[in-house]
Design an enzyme around this catalytic site. Structure first.
Site, PDB file in Angstrom:
ATOM      1  N   ASN A  51      13.689  -6.343   2.233  1.00  0.00           N
ATOM      2  CA  ASN A  51      14.139  -7.363   1.272  1.00  0.00           C
ATOM      3  C   ASN A  51      14.372  -6.863  -0.151  1.00  0.00           C
ATOM      4  O   ASN A  51      15.249  -7.365  -0.835  1.00  0.00           O
ATOM      5  CB  ASN A  51      13.178  -8.559   1.272  1.00  0.00           C
TER       6      ASN A  51
ATOM      7  N   PRO B  61      12.570   3.992   5.272  1.00  0.00           N
ATOM      8  CA  PRO B  61      13.031   2.666   4.827  1.00  0.00           C
ATOM      9  C   PRO B  61      13.308   1.761   6.026  1.00  0.00           C
ATOM     10  O   PRO B  61      13.368   2.222   7.165  1.00  0.00           O
ATOM     11  CB  PRO B  61      14.325   2.988   4.071  1.00  0.00           C
TER      12      PRO B  61
ATOM     13  N   LEU C   7      -8.936   7.761   9.552  1.00  0.00           N
ATOM     14  CA  LEU C   7      -9.660   7.605   8.287  1.00  0.00           C
ATOM     15  C   LEU C   7      -8.808   8.000   7.083  1.00  0.00           C
ATOM     16  O   LEU C   7      -9.274   8.672   6.166  1.00  0.00           O
ATOM     17  CB  LEU C   7     -10.972   8.409   8.316  1.00  0.00           C
TER      18      LEU C   7
ATOM     19  N   GLU D  38       0.796  -3.965   1.492  1.00  0.00           N
ATOM     20  CA  GLU D  38       1.376  -5.115   0.786  1.00  0.00           C
ATOM     21  C   GLU D  38       2.090  -5.943   1.832  1.00  0.00           C
ATOM     22  O   GLU D  38       3.149  -5.549   2.329  1.00  0.00           O
ATOM     23  CB  GLU D  38       2.355  -4.637  -0.296  1.00  0.00           C
TER      24      GLU D  38
ATOM     25  N   CYS E  74       8.517 -11.904  -0.830  1.00  0.00           N
ATOM     26  CA  CYS E  74       7.112 -12.083  -0.418  1.00  0.00           C
ATOM     27  C   CYS E  74       6.355 -12.913  -1.441  1.00  0.00           C
ATOM     28  O   CYS E  74       5.431 -13.638  -1.104  1.00  0.00           O
ATOM     29  CB  CYS E  74       6.459 -10.720  -0.251  1.00  0.00           C
TER      30      CYS E  74
ATOM     31  N   GLU F  42       5.284 -17.918   7.194  1.00  0.00           N
ATOM     32  CA  GLU F  42       6.207 -17.355   6.210  1.00  0.00           C
ATOM     33  C   GLU F  42       7.622 -17.469   6.767  1.00  0.00           C
ATOM     34  O   GLU F  42       7.992 -16.741   7.682  1.00  0.00           O
ATOM     35  CB  GLU F  42       5.833 -15.883   5.975  1.00  0.00           C
TER      36      GLU F  42
ATOM     37  N   GLY G 269      -2.841  -8.614   2.580  1.00  0.00           N
ATOM     38  CA  GLY G 269      -3.029  -7.177   2.462  1.00  0.00           C
ATOM     39  C   GLY G 269      -4.115  -6.772   1.501  1.00  0.00           C
ATOM     40  O   GLY G 269      -4.896  -7.600   1.032  1.00  0.00           O
TER      41      GLY G 269
ATOM     42  N   GLU H 236      -0.489  -2.565  -6.377  1.00  0.00           N
ATOM     43  CA  GLU H 236       0.593  -1.720  -6.883  1.00  0.00           C
ATOM     44  C   GLU H 236       0.871  -2.167  -8.307  1.00  0.00           C
ATOM     45  O   GLU H 236       0.479  -3.257  -8.731  1.00  0.00           O
ATOM     46  CB  GLU H 236       1.824  -1.833  -5.984  1.00  0.00           C
TER      47      GLU H 236
HETATM   48  P1  NAP Z   1       8.367  -5.374   8.917  1.00  0.00           P
HETATM   49  O1  NAP Z   1       9.122  -5.821  10.107  1.00  0.00           O
HETATM   50  O2  NAP Z   1       6.896  -5.386   8.968  1.00  0.00           O
HETATM   51  O3  NAP Z   1       8.898  -3.878   8.598  1.00  0.00           O
HETATM   52  C1  NAP Z   1       8.462  -3.176   7.471  1.00  0.00           C
HETATM   53  C2  NAP Z   1       8.678  -1.687   7.690  1.00  0.00           C
HETATM   54  O4  NAP Z   1       7.815  -1.250   8.737  1.00  0.00           O
HETATM   55  C3  NAP Z   1      10.094  -1.328   8.135  1.00  0.00           C
HETATM   56  O5  NAP Z   1      10.469  -0.097   7.561  1.00  0.00           O
HETATM   57  C4  NAP Z   1       9.944  -1.202   9.634  1.00  0.00           C
HETATM   58  O6  NAP Z   1      10.925  -0.384  10.224  1.00  0.00           O
HETATM   59  C5  NAP Z   1       8.580  -0.541   9.697  1.00  0.00           C
HETATM   60  N1  NAP Z   1       7.913  -0.648  11.003  1.00  0.00           N
HETATM   61  C6  NAP Z   1       8.235  -1.431  12.057  1.00  0.00           C
HETATM   62  N2  NAP Z   1       7.372  -1.194  13.085  1.00  0.00           N
HETATM   63  C7  NAP Z   1       6.517  -0.248  12.655  1.00  0.00           C
HETATM   64  C8  NAP Z   1       5.397   0.425  13.255  1.00  0.00           C
HETATM   65  N3  NAP Z   1       4.998   0.159  14.507  1.00  0.00           N
HETATM   66  N4  NAP Z   1       4.728   1.351  12.528  1.00  0.00           N
HETATM   67  C9  NAP Z   1       5.103   1.621  11.253  1.00  0.00           C
HETATM   68  N5  NAP Z   1       6.165   1.036  10.644  1.00  0.00           N
HETATM   69  C10 NAP Z   1       6.852   0.099  11.335  1.00  0.00           C
HETATM   70  O7  NAP Z   1       8.788  -6.219   7.623  1.00  0.00           O
HETATM   71  P2  NAP Z   1      10.235  -6.655   7.175  1.00  0.00           P
HETATM   72  O8  NAP Z   1      10.720  -7.722   8.093  1.00  0.00           O
HETATM   73  O9  NAP Z   1      11.095  -5.471   6.925  1.00  0.00           O
HETATM   74  O10 NAP Z   1       9.916  -7.275   5.737  1.00  0.00           O
HETATM   75  C11 NAP Z   1       9.528  -8.593   5.533  1.00  0.00           C
HETATM   76  C12 NAP Z   1       8.028  -8.691   5.393  1.00  0.00           C
HETATM   77  O11 NAP Z   1       7.577  -7.854   4.340  1.00  0.00           O
HETATM   78  C13 NAP Z   1       7.603 -10.090   5.009  1.00  0.00           C
HETATM   79  O12 NAP Z   1       6.451 -10.432   5.725  1.00  0.00           O
HETATM   80  C14 NAP Z   1       7.291  -9.972   3.530  1.00  0.00           C
HETATM   81  O13 NAP Z   1       6.384 -10.920   3.037  1.00  0.00           O
HETATM   82  C15 NAP Z   1       6.725  -8.603   3.463  1.00  0.00           C
HETATM   83  N6  NAP Z   1       6.794  -8.088   2.108  1.00  0.00           N
HETATM   84  C16 NAP Z   1       5.649  -7.966   1.396  1.00  0.00           C
HETATM   85  C17 NAP Z   1       5.700  -7.530   0.082  1.00  0.00           C
HETATM   86  C18 NAP Z   1       4.457  -7.395  -0.757  1.00  0.00           C
HETATM   87  O14 NAP Z   1       4.535  -6.828  -1.826  1.00  0.00           O
HETATM   88  N7  NAP Z   1       3.331  -7.896  -0.317  1.00  0.00           N
HETATM   89  C19 NAP Z   1       6.926  -7.208  -0.490  1.00  0.00           C
HETATM   90  C20 NAP Z   1       8.073  -7.353   0.282  1.00  0.00           C
HETATM   91  C21 NAP Z   1       8.008  -7.786   1.592  1.00  0.00           C
HETATM   92  P3  NAP Z   1      12.218  -1.078  10.934  1.00  0.00           P
HETATM   93  O15 NAP Z   1      12.973  -1.754   9.850  1.00  0.00           O
HETATM   94  O16 NAP Z   1      12.906   0.071  11.503  1.00  0.00           O
HETATM   95  O17 NAP Z   1      11.673  -2.046  11.953  1.00  0.00           O
END
Ligand code: NAP
Length: 497
Positions: free
Chosen positions: A165, A189, A257, A263, A297, A395, A468, A472
């Protein structure tokens, strides 16, 4: 989607569109030659082709980062600072390219891609550059016959995994701080939005970051992410993404570990008290749920309104929300663009339909917008849902606002804290005392009063509960990329004062 030949967007820089990985200071094909098309969410059409990395590519990137760690970590903080300041300067020079990449990749309105995404990310490098010069330890007074002091040392190789995002901002958050502290980075990414990471490889190199200190491997998260997080050559995991994947990543890192910053998801409540300045608050409320098409988020998708002004606020929203400019992200007037992917559009539409079926009152929007084959959804306001409705609890990550009434301050706090998430929250009130009371009672990593998304590299953010852990931004961020070493030097008697 796998392909060999997508004509890149004519204005995209080659680094963002030529289907290669950046490892050890060189552009290279993925080890198995795979490529993936990146779609423009505004049209649903391919806009670039990127490499589909493999676990062998992750191994090569980690090896390169380990090798580069020696050189990068031994540079003085001041030297690293100069390089990071150059990164920031080049980002500002190449702002148009970065903003375009972010816009065609995520569907972000171009105006915001400039003013928010590129500007914030460049600020982050500047802030990190300043912090790189402040990695001081301290002398500890002790009754030991010894001189005791601490050193702050980098951790080693950081695995940075980022979501779709805010690709540029969220990767810069990690990479700028990690590099400032003397670590090296392997970045994975999101598959849907990898373009700015590839451009940043070019920019970091141009600024003087040595070969191997920043590596980008694009490809599927399930395969590459798991391999990277579990890799014996990785010393820290910096993850931003969903709660579900974050928990999985943290458990993998926990087995070895290794420290993790996680996040994760958010579902913030915005509490509107009847004493608020309503004119100002309405703008804040709308901005908080439509910004980035709600894929934020720290957005404000849950509005809690004190009962005396509940119907009045709904009437204002019914009038104002349909007027928010929705459309082509390349139009400078656009405020809301498409969702980043078809998957995201389907998820949002599914949530709204379920809420409607459950008796939710659709006050505005409530349907997709057909435009140029893009993934558009109209900003939507839903009233009268109970607190346990999925649209309130989960969400949604789209331009959808649920609105609930409350009668007392205690009830507002209970509703606001009543989900599994705890990333951000907001209070709209003119009472300073209430702002203090309620902000201390809210379970959230950051609370905004009379505003929303007031974010700055100096101000830490992060989650509590299922949003989380770790922080940051701010000096707290640099803490998490360093460890303390104590050095205690025994003194001979004649050395003692
Ligand atoms: P996501 O599906 O969890 O993916 C995040 C990242 O993790 C992507 O690069 C994804 O790769 C990778 N990933 C997928 N499976 C994995 C695995 N088994 N092991 C390690 N990495 C893996 O999240 P998203 O849909 O991209 O983003 C939306 C989410 O992010 C929402 O829940 C949002 O709230 C959260 N978010 C949180 C913050 C914060 O600061 N707290 C900021 C922004 C977004 P692929 O794309 O290749 O699947």
């Amino acid at each position: 989607m796998t392909t060999q030949n997508t004509a890149p967007h004519p204005a995209l820089a080659p680094a963002a569109s030529t289907g290669r990985l950046y490892i050890d200071g060189r552009w290279r094909e993925a080890s198995e030659g795979g490529r993936t098309e990146v779609l423009n969410p505004a049209t649903g059409q391919p806009v670039a082709t990127v490499a589909t990395g493999t676990t062998d590519d992750i191994d090569a990137a980690v090896a390169a980062a380990r090798k580069a760690f020696t050189e990068w970590s031994r540079l003085s903080g001041r030297h690293r600072s100069r390089i990071l300041n150059r990164v920031s300067a080049i980002m500002r020079e190449r702002e148009d390219e970065l903003a375009l990449a972010e816009s065609v990749d995520v569907g972000k309105p171009i105006t915001f891609a400039h003013a928010v995404d590129v500007a914030t990310a460049a600020d982050q490098y500047e802030y990190a550059a300043a912090m790189a010069q402040q990695l001081d330890g301290s002398v500890r007074e002790t009754p030991l016959a010894a001189h005791a002091f601490t050193r702050r040392e980098p951790l080693g190789v950081v695995a940075a995994i980022t979501p779709f995002n805010f690709p540029l901002i969220l990767s810069s958050t990690k990479i700028a701080a990690a590099l400032a502290a003397g670590n090296t980075v392997v970045h994975k990414p999101a598959t849907d939005t990898p373009l700015s990471a590839l451009l940043m490889a070019e920019i970091l190199t141009e600024a003087g970051v040595p070969a191997g200190a920043y590596n980008v491997v694009t490809g599927p998260g399930g395969l590459l992410g798991d391999h990277l997080v579990g890799h014996p050559g990785v010393d820290k995991v910096a993850f931003t993404g969903s709660t579900e994947i974050g928990a999985h990543v943290a458990s993998l890192a926990g087995k070895r570990l290794r420290p993790v910053t996680a996040e994760l998801g958010g579902n913030a409540a915005n509490i509107l008290f009847a004493d608020a300045n309503l004119d100002k608050a309405i703008g804040t409320i709308i901005g908080a749920f439509v910004f980035n098409a709600g894929q934020f988020c720290m957005g404000g998708p849950r509005l809690l309104v004190e009962r005396p002004v509940y119907e009045q606020v709904l009437a204002i929203l019914a009038d104002a929300v349909p007027g928010v400019p929705l459309g082509d992200p390349q139009d400078p007037q656009t405020v809301v663009g498409p969702l980043a992917s078809r998957k995201q559009l389907d998820k949002v539409a599914g949530h709204v339909e379920a809420a409607r079926a459950a008796g939710g009152r659709i006050v505005a929007g409530g349907e997709p917008l057909e435009l140029n084959g893009g993934f558009y959804y109209k900003p939507t306001v839903i009233a009268d849902l109970p607190n346990d409705a999925p649209a309130v609890q989960e969400e949604i990550f789209g331009p959808v606002l649920t609105v609930q009434p409350f009668d007392t301050e205690a009830e507002a706090i209970e509703l606001a804290n009543g989900t599994e998430y705890g990333l951000a929250a907001g209070i709209q009130t003119t009472s300073i005392s209430r702002a203090h009371r309620v902000s201390s009672a809210l379970e959230a990593g950051i609370v905004w009063v009379n505003g929303w998304a007031l974010l700055d590299p100096a101000v830490p953010f992060g989650g509590v509960k299922n949003s989380g852990w770790g922080r940051e931004y701010g000096p707290e961020s640099l803490e998490s990329y360093t460890r303390t070493k104590s050095v205690v030097i025994a003194l001979d008697e004649e050395d003692q004062a």
